[in-house]
Structure formats: structure tokens, C-alpha cells
Design a protein around this motif. Structure first.
Motif, PDB file in Angstrom:
ATOM      1  N   LEU A  89      -0.266  -1.981  -0.888  1.00 28.68           N
ATOM      2  CA  LEU A  89      -1.081  -1.730  -0.838  1.00 28.68           C
ATOM      3  C   LEU A  89      -1.233  -0.415  -0.278  1.00 28.68           C
ATOM      4  O   LEU A  89      -0.973   0.711   0.078  1.00 28.68           O
ATOM      5  CB  LEU A  89      -0.996  -2.542   0.765  1.00 28.68           C
ATOM      6  CG  LEU A  89      -2.365  -2.903   1.413  1.00 28.68           C
ATOM      7  CD1 LEU A  89      -2.623  -3.752   2.138  1.00 28.68           C
ATOM      8  CD2 LEU A  89      -1.533  -1.287   2.611  1.00 28.68           C
ATOM      9  N   ILE A  90      -1.787   1.178  -1.290  1.00 31.91           N
ATOM     10  CA  ILE A  90      -2.287   2.208  -0.741  1.00 31.91           C
ATOM     11  C   ILE A  90      -3.953   1.590   0.289  1.00 31.91           C
ATOM     12  O   ILE A  90      -5.350   1.985  -0.536  1.00 31.91           O
ATOM     13  CB  ILE A  90      -2.476   2.332  -2.102  1.00 31.91           C
ATOM     14  CG1 ILE A  90      -1.338   2.161  -2.606  1.00 31.91           C
ATOM     15  CG2 ILE A  90      -2.774   3.889  -1.764  1.00 31.91           C
ATOM     16  CD1 ILE A  90      -0.964   2.303  -4.263  1.00 31.91           C
ATOM     17  N   PRO A  91      -3.828   2.250   1.060  1.00 34.02           N
ATOM     18  CA  PRO A  91      -5.591   2.691   1.358  1.00 34.02           C
ATOM     19  C   PRO A  91      -6.026   3.813   1.076  1.00 34.02           C
ATOM     20  O   PRO A  91      -5.500   4.635   0.927  1.00 34.02           O
ATOM     21  CB  PRO A  91      -5.533   2.430   2.990  1.00 34.02           C
ATOM     22  CG  PRO A  91      -3.644   2.139   3.625  1.00 34.02           C
ATOM     23  CD  PRO A  91      -3.086   2.383   2.774  1.00 34.02           C
ATOM     24  N   ALA A 120       2.755  10.969   0.151  1.00 32.97           N
ATOM     25  CA  ALA A 120       4.168   9.939  -0.215  1.00 32.97           C
ATOM     26  C   ALA A 120       4.547  10.523  -2.525  1.00 32.97           C
ATOM     27  O   ALA A 120       5.638   9.893  -2.412  1.00 32.97           O
ATOM     28  CB  ALA A 120       4.201   8.508   0.310  1.00 32.97           C
TER      29      ALA A 120
ATOM     30  N   ASP B 397       1.503   4.299   1.692  1.00 31.40           N
ATOM     31  CA  ASP B 397       1.478   2.560   0.924  1.00 31.40           C
ATOM     32  C   ASP B 397       2.845   2.084   1.408  1.00 31.40           C
ATOM     33  O   ASP B 397       3.545   2.678   2.160  1.00 31.40           O
ATOM     34  CB  ASP B 397       1.959   3.167  -0.795  1.00 31.40           C
ATOM     35  CG  ASP B 397       3.017   3.213  -0.761  1.00 31.40           C
ATOM     36  OD1 ASP B 397       3.087   4.953  -1.275  1.00 31.40           O
ATOM     37  OD2 ASP B 397       3.986   3.133  -1.255  1.00 31.40           O
ATOM     38  N   GLY B 417       5.807   3.556   3.014  1.00 30.57           N
ATOM     39  CA  GLY B 417       5.890   4.694   1.361  1.00 30.57           C
ATOM     40  C   GLY B 417       5.774   5.531   2.705  1.00 30.57           C
ATOM     41  O   GLY B 417       4.539   6.784   2.934  1.00 30.57           O
ATOM     42  N   LEU B 418       7.036   7.457   2.677  1.00 30.12           N
ATOM     43  CA  LEU B 418       6.396   8.393   3.218  1.00 30.12           C
ATOM     44  C   LEU B 418       6.602   9.736   2.660  1.00 30.12           C
ATOM     45  O   LEU B 418       7.495   9.134   1.729  1.00 30.12           O
ATOM     46  CB  LEU B 418       7.876   8.505   4.765  1.00 30.12           C
ATOM     47  CG  LEU B 418       6.938   7.286   5.759  1.00 30.12           C
ATOM     48  CD1 LEU B 418       8.261   7.949   6.869  1.00 30.12           C
ATOM     49  CD2 LEU B 418       5.771   7.728   6.294  1.00 30.12           C
ATOM     50  N   LYS B 422      11.661   6.598   1.864  1.00 27.96           N
ATOM     51  CA  LYS B 422      11.098   5.906   1.903  1.00 27.96           C
ATOM     52  C   LYS B 422      11.912   4.400   2.456  1.00 27.96           C
ATOM     53  O   LYS B 422      12.391   3.630   2.277  1.00 27.96           O
ATOM     54  CB  LYS B 422      11.533   4.810   0.220  1.00 27.96           C
ATOM     55  CG  LYS B 422      10.075   5.374  -0.383  1.00 27.96           C
ATOM     56  CD  LYS B 422       9.180   4.672  -1.157  1.00 27.96           C
ATOM     57  CE  LYS B 422       8.034   5.306  -2.027  1.00 27.96           C
ATOM     58  NZ  LYS B 422       7.738   6.055  -1.559  1.00 27.96           N
TER      59      LYS B 422
END
Lengths: 150, 454
Positions: A89-91, A120, B397, B417-418, B422
Motif C-alpha cells: 500500500l503506497i499512500p 524510501a 509504503d 518501507g522507510l 525496512k
């Protein structure tokens, strides 16, 4: 969890089959070569060939059937993987930019890949979208991307 | 300049040997070699204007680079030995999305460097000049010793020493053993003494390295950033803007865990640079009591008070079976096969089965996660147990993953996801993981996100 609704373009399945077929033929040919050189038993090429057919036909099919994506109200939702299952999921807020890619093979099949980047790094890649669809998605995501992105 | 002088020195040697036109060409090259650094120095200019840093330079190809101040992630002052000799400082500038040090002002007078750093980070600083900077952590001599002796370096050094042992002649050790034994010591005592001496040497080497790197380590809080000062031969000051911190990690190796100690590190966005350097600059607390480290971690990312590793949700039993079953199957199968081939002696292989079981248990027990408000805590790792604080606002994400084995045992993993990192909440019950995925996904898109510095 509700699965995303949209599927990849059908042509990508043909493309994956083509790639798998090429690899399978090469592997079988190598096995035949090994038999000629008297390195392995005669049965090996048959086993390799049969394995290549099963994996080469089934793998891409499973992958294609499992691949879904959807642009929802405030995020991009991806679901993929026949064996290793992954949902992402990617806002929209976090999207930094979006790009479409087209390798030579993609080009031959009239397809494009869509890549989504967040702070990221590469957060998502959708393979095998019809070129038009990929451009539409790219524009749509670019429009809503990065409200709060760094 | 130094570079040019070296080149001149090397070039002089063939100059004496060559005759005629060759000599002339060589001379020209030589002068060029000496002049290049001078020219480079003459050409290089920088200025800060209108919210940008402009650097210009280059001898043959002119280069001009404009870096918006807002894009600057961090500014480091580095003073290597060669800088110290000439009394200058290097200023390294890291930029968001850059793949390394984007710009470096390689030699500045220390006062100038401080001033430039102030200018570059002016947009961010809010502390009035002259205020006292609270010290968050400082390493005393005792801490240095503790860090050196319990650090992972000991293990690395021990392994290296183990390799070095191969260099000693094969019969040297047995003959030494024989001689010492003739003194009347029992073999057990001897082996113990040897192992002890070995570890002592490893610890001493590690200690020396630690002292060099972490000497006089100080962590200070300057307005909206952290300042780390450390190093014996090479003094180093790093600046970590608080809002660029993506995640905080508490690391506890086996030894430290037994002693109730841990170290704290942070992942910083846009902080590239050489690996070794990146790792060092991200250490906030080389060693400290566990609860102190935790409260420092909480204060740095403004996590709620209760968020510690004491009350994590453990991984379900299925996660233990997932680990035990495969390893026991493999080791047990090997033991049975060996038993058939070698008879009763082969069953000695059952020992690894027990070992694998213990490892699986330890791995399972280390797992845990917790969600508290807009922060997530995840924990894993046997040899080095790592507890990571993840602020949801930094998550780019969110993924839910399941491998075939996990599917079989009804498990799944959440991946955050940083940038550069991760963190994973490993082996949640599948249903729970899906609920968490939905809930966290909602939290990611619905809640207001504090505006980040542009």
C-alpha cells in the motif's frame, strides 16, 4: 482485506511465456548437449524439458492471475505473487515521483512498466501495463503525488 | 598543493634520465601536474545566496552546482589527520536523494567552517545563539571500556585471530603444550588458560579500536538537531537533524543483553556516504543501560512513554513451529541417516538437533511487535537483538508478505518501507497481520501528517 480490482494487460502473459519458453529451450538444449558429451544419463533432457514446460507455462500464468493493482481514494494498492504473496500500500502523500519504463521486449509487446518512488526509494513496480494505460496511471498518480513528501 | 608536490617529486626522477625533446614534454607535464591543484584551488569558489549554496570550480571543465539549502540533509565537519596537520576542516554536505556526499568544501579554517555550517542550516536552526546545549549522553572512561569489551568487535577480532593462528607452524602449538605440561599443569587448566588468553587479546584489540573511534563521545541537543562529537586521532562532529531521523534502533548483542546493556542507533534520511562512516555517524549511544537507551529513543522520536520493549506482543506458537519443524526435520534426518551408516556413533549428530531447537526457540522468543498511537515497535534477532522504533509518519509504503512456509503455518510479515531501512514485524498470525495491515494502512492515509520541512 479486499483485493485490488485491476489486472495487468493480457499481453504481458504472452511476453512472460516467451521469456520462459526461451529459457526452457536453452536449458533443454544444454541438457541435450550434456548427453551428447556423455556427462549425464539420457533421461535428463526429458526431465528438464518436462520441468521447463510445467514451470514455464504454470509460473507466468499463476503470476499473471495473482497480479492486481488499484488506484484507490488515497493510495495505490498492489497485490502480487503466486508463491511469495505480497500486498503493498503506497499512500499518495508519500509518492515522490512516478515513472514509466519501456524495455525492448516491453516495446515489442506494446507494454510499459510503471515505477513508483517514495522517500524510501522504489516502493512499487507494476509490470505489463498497456502503454496508454501506463501513461494514464502515471499522470493520475503524478497529479496526486507528494502532498507532504519531503 | 600536497598532491602537486608529490607528483613533482616522482616526476623529477625520470627527468634526469631522459634527453632531448622527451625531457621538454615531461617538464611540461610536470609543471601541469603541479599547477593543477593550484588552479583548482584558485578556481574553486562557493557562496551562500538566496537560499542556495553555489559552488563553482574545475580546471578544464568548469562546473557550477547550485544546491537549495532546503534540500540539505546534513552537514558534517570532518577533520582527518592530514586536516589536523594543516589546521583545517572539511565540510561535507549531504543532499536529499543524493547518492553520497553531494558537495564538499575540502579545506576551511575551523571558524569559517562553523560559520558556513550555520549559514547552510540557518533555515532549520531555531535555538538562539549562546544557549546552553543539553547533553543527552556522554561516554566516561568506564563506558568506553564496557563498550569495547562487550562490543561486536571482540567477536570479529577473535575470528581474525583464529585465522592468524593458521599462520603459526603446525607443530608449534603441540610442542608448546608439551613443554608447559611438563611443568605439571593439567590439560584442562591449560586449555582454559589458552582460551582465556585468546579472548583477552581479542578484547584488548577491540578496546583499542573503540577508544580510537569513540573517545570523548558526546551527544548534545542543539535546537532541532543532535550533535555528536567523538574520536581520538580524528575528531569528528556530526549533525543529525531531528526531523530527518527515520527510525531508532536499540541493539543488544548476547553479552550486552545478559548485562542489561544496549546501544542506540538511528537511520537518517538522505545520509549516504561510505558504509563504515554511515554506520558510525548513526550511533547515538554506543553503550548504555537498557532503560536509559529506551527512554532516549522515545524522547528522540517523541514516542509515547509506555512504548518500550517490555510489553511487546509475542509471535504466535505457529511461528515457533515454523522454525523448529524444518530445522529438526533436516538435522534429525541427517542424524538418522548417519546412525544407519555409522551405527551408534552417528547418533552423535542428534546433538545438533537439540542445538537447532534451542536456536529456533531463541529466534522465536526474540520476535515481537507493538503498535502505540502513531508509532510501531518491532523486535527480532538472536545474536544481536534489534528493537526498532518506527514513526508511522516516516513510512513510505506498507507491505504484507507471506512466503510459502509462512502460508503453511498461517503466518505473515509486515514490512515498513522507510528510507534506507525496512523494519519488519515478523511472523504475525495471518489474520492479525491482515487486520494490522488494514488498520495501519488507514492510519497512513487518513491521519494528518505533520508538514515536513520543505
Amino acid at each position: 482485506v479486499r483485493e485490488p480490482t485491476k489486472r495487468l494487460d493480457g499481453r504481458v502473459l504472452v511476453m512472460w511465456w516467451a521469456i520462459a519458453g526461451a529459457v526452457g529451450v536453452a536449458a533443454t538444449a544444454a541438457a541435450v548437449g550434456a548427453v551428447v558429451a556423455d556427462l549425464v544419463p539420457t533421461l535428463v533432457p526429458y526431465a528438464v524439458g518436462a520441468g521447463a514446460v510445467v514451470v514455464g507455462v504454470g509460473g507466468p500464468l499463476l503470476r499473471y492471475r495473482r497480479w492486481r493493482y488499484e488506484i484507490r481514494e488515497r493510495d495505490l494498492f498492489l497485490s502480487r505473487g503466486g508463491v511469495f504473496v505480497t500486498r503493498t500500500l503506497i499512500p499518495f502523500d508519500r509518492i515522490q515521483f512516478v515513472e514509466t519504463r519501456e524495455g525492448p521486449l516491453d516495446h515489442a509487446f506494446g507494454l510499459q512498466q510503471l515505477v513508483v518512488y517514495t522517500a524510501a526509494g522504489r516502493a512499487g513496480l507494476i509490470p505489463g501495463l498497456a502503454a496508454r494505460e501506463a501513461e494514464l496511471v502515471r499522470e493520475e498518480l503524478s497529479a496526486v503525488a507528494g502532498v507532504n513528501a519531503v | 598543493m600536497v598532491e602537486g608536490v608529490t607528483r613533482l617529486g616522482l616526476g623529477l626522477i625520470p627527468l634526469l634520465a631522459i634527453e632531448g625533446r622527451g625531457r621538454l614534454v615531461l617538464l611540461a607535464l610536470l609543471v601541469g601536474g603541479l599547477l593543477t591543484p593550484v588552479l583548482r584551488w584558485l578556481r574553486f569558489t562557493y557562496r551562500v545566496e538566496g537560499g542556495t549554496l553555489v559552488t563553482a570550480g574545475g580546471v578544464l571543465a568548469r562546473r557550477r552546482r547550485v544546491i537549495p539549502l532546503a534540500r540539505i540533509q546534513s552537514v558534517d565537519l570532518v577533520q582527518k589527520l592530514r586536516h589536523r596537520i594543516f589546521g583545517v576542516v572539511e565540510l561535507r554536505i549531504e543532499v536529499a536523494g543524493g547518492s553520497g556526499t553531494e558537495a564538499a568544501l575540502v579545506a576551511l579554517a575551523p571558524e569559517e567552517a562553523e560559520e558556513v555550517r550555520g549559514l547552510l542550516l540557518a533555515a532549520e536552526s531555531d535555538a538562539p545563539p549562546g544557549t546552553e546545549h543539553p547533553v543527552l549522553a556522554r561516554m566516561e572512561g568506564r563506558d568506553l571500556v564496557l563498550a569495547g569489551v562487550t562490543g561486536g568487535r571482540v567477536a570479529v577480532v577473535a575470528v581474525l585471530l583464529g585465522y592468524a593462528q593458521d599462520l603459526i607452524a603446525d607443530d608449534a602449538l603441540p610442542s608448546l603444550l608439551g613443554r608447559v605440561q611438563s611443568l605439571g599443569l593439567s590439560a584442562v587448566v591449560l586449555v582454559l588458560a589458552l582460551v582465556g588468553a585468546f579472548l583477552l587479546v581479542a578484547a584488548a584489540i577491540s578496546l583499542a579500536a573503540t577508544v580510537l573511534v569513540l573517545w570523548d563521545f558526546t551527544l548534545e541537543h542543539h535546537g532541532d538537531r543532535l550533535v555528536i562529537t567523538r574520536g581520538l586521532l580524528e575528531r569528528r562532529r556530526s549533525f543529525v537533524p531531528l526531523h530527518r531521523i527515520q527510525a531508532v534502533h536499540l541493539n543488544e548483542n548476547l553479552l550486552r543483553r545478559a548485562l542489561g546493556l544496549g546501544s542506540l542507533s538511528v537511520t537518517v534520511a538522505g545520509y549516504a556516504g561510505p558504509r563504515e562512516e554511515q554506520q558510525e555517524t548513526s550511533t547515538l549511544l554506543p553503550i548504555g543501560r537498557r532503560h536509559e537507551a529506551l527512554s532516549l529513543a522515545r524522547s528522540i522520536i517523541r514516542a509515547p512513554e509506555g512504548l518500550g520493549s517490555e510489553r511487546l506482543e509475542p509471535a504466535p506458537r505457529a511461528a515457533l513451529w515454523r522454525r523448529v519443524v524444518p530445522s529438526v526435520l533436516v538435522c534429525g534426518g541427517a542424524a538418522i541417516a548417519a546412525g544407519i551408516v555409522w551405527g551408534s556413533r552417528g547418533t552423535l549428530l542428534l546433538a545438533p538437533v537439540a542445538l537447532a531447537g534451542v536456536a529456533a526457540l531463541a529466534a522465536w522468543r526474540s520476535l515481537g511487535h507493538r503498535i502505540e498511537g502513531r508509532h510501531v515497535l518491532v523486535r527480532s534477532g538472536v545474536l544481536v537483538r534489534k528493537t526498532t522504533f518506527v514513526p508511522l509518519d516516516n513510512v513510505g509504503d506498507l507491505s504484507l508478505k507471506a512466503s510459502p512456509v509462512q502460508l503453511l503455518f498461517g503466518l505473515a510479515t509486515l514490512v515498513f518501507g522507510l528510507p534506507k531501512n525496512k523494519p519488519r514485524a515478523i511472523d504475525l498470525d495471518r489474520e492479525l497481520a491482515e487486520q494490522r495491515f488494514d488498520r495501519l494502512g488507514d492510519a497512513l492515509i487518513r491521519s494528518p501528517i505533520p508538514a515536513k520541512a520543505k
